[in-house]
Design a protein around this motif. Structure first.
Motif, PDB file in Angstrom:
ATOM      1  N   SER A 103     116.856  50.036  33.400  1.00  0.00           N
ATOM      2  CA  SER A 103     118.948  50.217  33.658  1.00  0.00           C
ATOM      3  C   SER A 103     118.809  51.601  34.185  1.00  0.00           C
ATOM      4  CB  SER A 103     118.797  50.665  31.678  1.00  0.00           C
ATOM      5  OG  SER A 103     120.691  50.427  31.839  1.00  0.00           O
ATOM      6  N   LYS A 104     119.446  51.318  35.514  1.00  0.00           N
ATOM      7  CA  LYS A 104     120.283  52.386  36.840  1.00  0.00           C
ATOM      8  C   LYS A 104     121.288  52.542  35.966  1.00  0.00           C
ATOM      9  CE  LYS A 104     117.904  50.588  40.394  1.00  0.00           C
ATOM     10  NZ  LYS A 104     117.636  50.098  41.833  1.00  0.00           N
ATOM     11  N   ASN A 105     122.066  54.108  35.708  1.00  0.00           N
ATOM     12  CA  ASN A 105     123.216  54.632  35.391  1.00  0.00           C
ATOM     13  C   ASN A 105     123.444  54.805  33.905  1.00  0.00           C
ATOM     14  OD1 ASN A 105     123.801  55.478  38.462  1.00  0.00           O
ATOM     15  ND2 ASN A 105     124.116  53.348  38.164  1.00  0.00           N
ATOM     16  N   THR A 106     122.526  54.542  32.976  1.00  0.00           N
ATOM     17  CA  THR A 106     122.542  54.447  31.753  1.00  0.00           C
ATOM     18  C   THR A 106     122.922  56.264  31.535  1.00  0.00           C
ATOM     19  OG1 THR A 106     121.861  53.815  30.307  1.00  0.00           O
ATOM     20  CG2 THR A 106     120.307  54.432  31.844  1.00  0.00           C
ATOM     21  N   LEU A 107     122.811  56.419  30.087  1.00  0.00           N
ATOM     22  CA  LEU A 107     122.877  57.477  29.600  1.00  0.00           C
ATOM     23  C   LEU A 107     121.760  57.283  28.623  1.00  0.00           C
ATOM     24  CD1 LEU A 107     126.608  57.707  28.632  1.00  0.00           C
ATOM     25  CD2 LEU A 107     125.373  58.886  30.821  1.00  0.00           C
ATOM     26  N   VAL A 108     121.250  58.840  28.393  1.00  0.00           N
ATOM     27  CA  VAL A 108     119.901  58.895  27.714  1.00  0.00           C
ATOM     28  C   VAL A 108     120.090  60.446  26.590  1.00  0.00           C
ATOM     29  CG1 VAL A 108     118.757  57.549  28.996  1.00  0.00           C
ATOM     30  CG2 VAL A 108     118.607  60.409  30.208  1.00  0.00           C
ATOM     31  N   VAL A 109     119.593  60.830  25.647  1.00  0.00           N
ATOM     32  CA  VAL A 109     119.331  61.890  24.969  1.00  0.00           C
ATOM     33  C   VAL A 109     118.153  62.168  24.598  1.00  0.00           C
ATOM     34  CG1 VAL A 109     122.555  61.612  24.470  1.00  0.00           C
ATOM     35  CG2 VAL A 109     120.395  60.706  22.687  1.00  0.00           C
ATOM     36  N   PRO A 110     117.859  63.255  23.989  1.00  0.00           N
ATOM     37  CA  PRO A 110     116.686  63.613  23.564  1.00  0.00           C
ATOM     38  C   PRO A 110     116.126  63.153  22.319  1.00  0.00           C
ATOM     39  CG  PRO A 110     117.166  65.693  24.311  1.00  0.00           C
ATOM     40  CD  PRO A 110     118.131  65.054  24.471  1.00  0.00           C
ATOM     41  N   THR A 111     115.233  62.280  21.791  1.00  0.00           N
ATOM     42  CA  THR A 111     115.184  61.093  20.605  1.00  0.00           C
ATOM     43  C   THR A 111     116.012  62.659  19.192  1.00  0.00           C
ATOM     44  OG1 THR A 111     114.308  59.586  22.113  1.00  0.00           O
ATOM     45  CG2 THR A 111     114.020  59.733  19.060  1.00  0.00           C
ATOM     46  N   ASN A 112     115.297  63.269  19.354  1.00  0.00           N
ATOM     47  CA  ASN A 112     114.652  64.059  18.050  1.00  0.00           C
ATOM     48  C   ASN A 112     116.784  64.597  17.911  1.00  0.00           C
ATOM     49  OD1 ASN A 112     115.230  65.858  20.467  1.00  0.00           O
ATOM     50  ND2 ASN A 112     113.647  67.160  18.887  1.00  0.00           N
ATOM     51  N   VAL A 113     117.542  65.095  18.854  1.00  0.00           N
ATOM     52  CA  VAL A 113     118.941  65.038  18.415  1.00  0.00           C
ATOM     53  C   VAL A 113     120.153  64.211  17.913  1.00  0.00           C
ATOM     54  CG1 VAL A 113     118.950  66.452  20.469  1.00  0.00           C
ATOM     55  CG2 VAL A 113     120.091  64.212  19.997  1.00  0.00           C
ATOM     56  N   ILE A 114     118.862  62.545  17.518  1.00  0.00           N
ATOM     57  CA  ILE A 114     120.109  61.595  17.043  1.00  0.00           C
ATOM     58  C   ILE A 114     119.465  62.456  15.761  1.00  0.00           C
ATOM     59  CG2 ILE A 114     120.217  59.051  16.977  1.00  0.00           C
ATOM     60  CD1 ILE A 114     118.653  59.058  19.374  1.00  0.00           C
ATOM     61  N   GLN A 115     120.517  61.828  14.816  1.00  0.00           N
ATOM     62  CA  GLN A 115     120.660  61.946  13.079  1.00  0.00           C
ATOM     63  C   GLN A 115     120.725  61.151  12.799  1.00  0.00           C
ATOM     64  OE1 GLN A 115     121.083  65.992  11.583  1.00  0.00           O
ATOM     65  NE2 GLN A 115     122.660  66.461  13.307  1.00  0.00           N
ATOM     66  N   GLU A 116     121.393  60.832  11.452  1.00  0.00           N
ATOM     67  CA  GLU A 116     121.458  59.472  10.232  1.00  0.00           C
ATOM     68  C   GLU A 116     121.752  60.543   9.670  1.00  0.00           C
ATOM     69  OE1 GLU A 116     119.239  55.521   9.714  1.00  0.00           O
ATOM     70  OE2 GLU A 116     118.913  56.558   7.934  1.00  0.00           O
ATOM     71  N   ASP A 117     123.243  59.432   9.165  1.00  0.00           N
ATOM     72  CA  ASP A 117     124.603  59.339   7.936  1.00  0.00           C
ATOM     73  C   ASP A 117     124.036  59.052   6.701  1.00  0.00           C
ATOM     74  OD1 ASP A 117     125.782  57.397   8.034  1.00  0.00           O
ATOM     75  OD2 ASP A 117     127.485  58.076   9.307  1.00  0.00           O
ATOM     76  N   SER A 118     124.989  58.882   5.789  1.00  0.00           N
ATOM     77  CA  SER A 118     124.442  58.484   4.455  1.00  0.00           C
ATOM     78  C   SER A 118     125.066  57.016   4.769  1.00  0.00           C
ATOM     79  CB  SER A 118     125.206  58.842   3.156  1.00  0.00           C
ATOM     80  OG  SER A 118     126.906  59.327   3.846  1.00  0.00           O
ATOM     81  N   LYS A 119     125.849  56.644   5.498  1.00  0.00           N
ATOM     82  CA  LYS A 119     126.018  55.275   5.812  1.00  0.00           C
ATOM     83  C   LYS A 119     125.281  54.549   7.217  1.00  0.00           C
ATOM     84  CE  LYS A 119     131.121  55.878   5.168  1.00  0.00           C
ATOM     85  NZ  LYS A 119     132.115  55.790   5.286  1.00  0.00           N
ATOM     86  N   LYS A 120     123.952  54.978   7.026  1.00  0.00           N
ATOM     87  CA  LYS A 120     123.322  54.209   8.371  1.00  0.00           C
ATOM     88  C   LYS A 120     123.680  54.839  10.019  1.00  0.00           C
ATOM     89  CE  LYS A 120     120.025  53.461   5.023  1.00  0.00           C
ATOM     90  NZ  LYS A 120     118.965  54.581   4.501  1.00  0.00           N
ATOM     91  N   ASN A 121     124.461  54.984  10.382  1.00  0.00           N
ATOM     92  CA  ASN A 121     125.415  55.562  11.032  1.00  0.00           C
ATOM     93  C   ASN A 121     124.163  56.164  11.738  1.00  0.00           C
ATOM     94  OD1 ASN A 121     127.271  53.927  11.078  1.00  0.00           O
ATOM     95  ND2 ASN A 121     128.067  55.444  10.266  1.00  0.00           N
ATOM     96  N   LYS A 122     124.027  56.148  13.207  1.00  0.00           N
ATOM     97  CA  LYS A 122     122.839  57.095  14.021  1.00  0.00           C
ATOM     98  C   LYS A 122     124.259  58.016  14.952  1.00  0.00           C
ATOM     99  CE  LYS A 122     118.835  55.040  13.016  1.00  0.00           C
ATOM    100  NZ  LYS A 122     118.096  55.913  12.708  1.00  0.00           N
ATOM    101  N   PHE A 123     124.632  59.605  14.869  1.00  0.00           N
ATOM    102  CA  PHE A 123     125.028  60.174  15.688  1.00  0.00           C
ATOM    103  C   PHE A 123     124.848  61.756  15.866  1.00  0.00           C
ATOM    104  CE2 PHE A 123     124.758  62.305  11.555  1.00  0.00           C
ATOM    105  CZ  PHE A 123     125.257  62.894  11.884  1.00  0.00           C
ATOM    106  N   VAL A 124     125.499  61.939  16.859  1.00  0.00           N
ATOM    107  CA  VAL A 124     125.336  63.290  17.718  1.00  0.00           C
ATOM    108  C   VAL A 124     126.240  64.253  17.250  1.00  0.00           C
ATOM    109  CG1 VAL A 124     123.189  62.539  19.076  1.00  0.00           C
ATOM    110  CG2 VAL A 124     125.526  63.191  19.815  1.00  0.00           C
ATOM    111  N   TYR A 125     125.939  65.111  17.402  1.00  0.00           N
ATOM    112  CA  TYR A 125     126.979  66.357  17.742  1.00  0.00           C
ATOM    113  C   TYR A 125     127.098  66.486  19.198  1.00  0.00           C
ATOM    114  CZ  TYR A 125     127.923  66.889  12.652  1.00  0.00           C
ATOM    115  OH  TYR A 125     127.609  66.596  11.670  1.00  0.00           O
TER     116      TYR A 125
END
Length: 379
Positions: free
Chosen positions: A302-324
């Motif tokens: 995939s070209k021109n996409t955004l990526v983040v380090p996998t270890n910074v991604i968290q999960e809340d009580s509603k199973k949503n994936k998020f970062v700050y």
């Protein structure tokens, strides 16, 4: 106000919800009107309250402000790899066999020698075929002369047609006999089927040889190497001829860049996989058949996409994936904001972000567990 409320609450707990023996002790001191004892008790209680006040102050700072590390998200190219093990091989790796059994009268090569396609490697005894060839060639020469004379007579309308046809048949038969003997004689000469290197020689000159499991010698061409591997059937349609592949040879500590050159059309029902071949350059001739290779096959790009380090991604009580992310950024400070993400694929400890972030967003990478939405950040 918040601190004052907590302090008041703790004070209430100390004086009204303490242990019975403490209350009894204080009541006793009051009843006895012992001023010095009451003052000492008051000093102890005030010291405890001071400790509580200090602890609350520290906790209030942590809740209101945090020191973190951040990273600016940028558009990039994201690749996902299928990692699988394969074996190095070459189609030009064979045992040379004698076509004509007999005495090995010539052996022209040795182990390690480079040879060219068609080069004479060895020769076996022809068992009298040379003499037979001479006799057949004489017969053919006579039959040809007879036919030519008979043809001249026939062209002049002299003689019968049957005589002409008989002479022609005899000449053709003799010609085929010569060709057959030559074909048999050719089998006594052992030639290189392709250019390569003689890896091993198993026979000696003067030895009686015949086709066998061992053969006369092994010839290998290391310039046409490939890696064969089995791929799970779930990847059918994701791989194409020409797909780039990273080939790691752990025994050499080297990585080669190859390409998929062949994709199998049959799925093995026992392991639900299909075979592929990956061509690999071998400029230094370090690759050898049957070496183990680790393949990294690009199955998603995939070209021109955004990526983040996998270890910074968290999960809340509603199973949503998020970062700050950092909002209201001002040099080295900002405000934390929770950003819910839609994730793509992950590879090499990075995860593709399909939605939830924008180019140039600043995300928190360290200190994540100490912050909450709306907190002031220092970085």
């Amino acid at each position: 106000m918040k601190k004052l409320f907590l302090l008041s609450t703790l004070s209430l707990l100390i004086f009204s919800c303490g242990k019975k023996e403490d209350n009894a002790n204080i009541d006793t001191l009051i009843s006895s009107k012992n001023v010095s004892a009451l003052q000492a008790k008051k000093a102890l209680i005030q010291a405890d309250l001071a400790k509580i006040d200090e602890a609350l102050a520290v906790l209030d700072v942590k809740k209101e402000e945090a020191l973190v590390s951040v990273l600016t998200v940028k558009d990039t190219i994201f690749s996902h790899y299928l990692e699988i093990q394969g074996n190095v091989d070459t189609k030009e790796n064979i045992l040379i066999q004698p076509e004509m059994p007999g005495n090995l009268i010539e052996l022209n090569v040795k182990a390690g020698q480079r040879v060219s396609k068609g080069q004479v490697l060895a020769r076996t005894d022809d068992a009298g075929l040379s003499q037979q060839l001479a006799a057949f060639e004489n017969q053919y020469a006579l039959a040809k002369t007879t036919f030519e004379r008979q043809k001249n007579l026939w062209n002049q309308k002299i003689g019968s047609e049957i005589q002409y046809l008989q002479a022609q048949t005899q000449m053709i038969s003799a010609q085929k006999g010569v060709a057959q003997i030559k074909a048999q004689l050719a089998k006594t000469v052992i030639r290189a089927p392709f250019s390569g290197t003689i890896d091993e020689v198993f026979a000696e000159r003067g030895q009686i040889v015949a086709p066998s499991a061992q053969g006369l010698m092994r010839i290998v061409n290391l310039s046409n190497m490939y890696v064969s591997a089995l791929i799970p059937e779930t990847y059918i349609g994701k791989l194409k001829v020409g797909t780039e592949v990273g080939v790691l040879l752990t025994s050499l500590g080297k990585t080669y860049q190859g390409k998929v050159r062949q994709i199998g059309n049959f799925v093995n029902p026992s392991n639900r996989s299909f075979g592929i071949e990956v061509s690999v350059p071998n400029p230094e001739n370090l690759l050898r058949p049957n070496q183990v290779a680790n393949l990294k096959i690009t199955d998603y790009l995939s070209k021109n996409t955004l990526v983040v380090p996998t270890n910074v991604i968290q999960e809340d009580s509603k199973k949503n994936k998020f970062v700050y992310i950092v909002t209201q950024s001002n040099g080295k400070t900002g405000i934390a904001k929770k950003a819910v993400l839609k994730l793509g694929q992950s590879s090499d400890n990075f995860t593709e972000i399909l939605s939830g972030l924008s180019d140039q967003d600043i995300i928190v990478t360290e200190g994540i567990n100490t912050i909450s939405d709306g907190m002031k950040l220092n970085f």
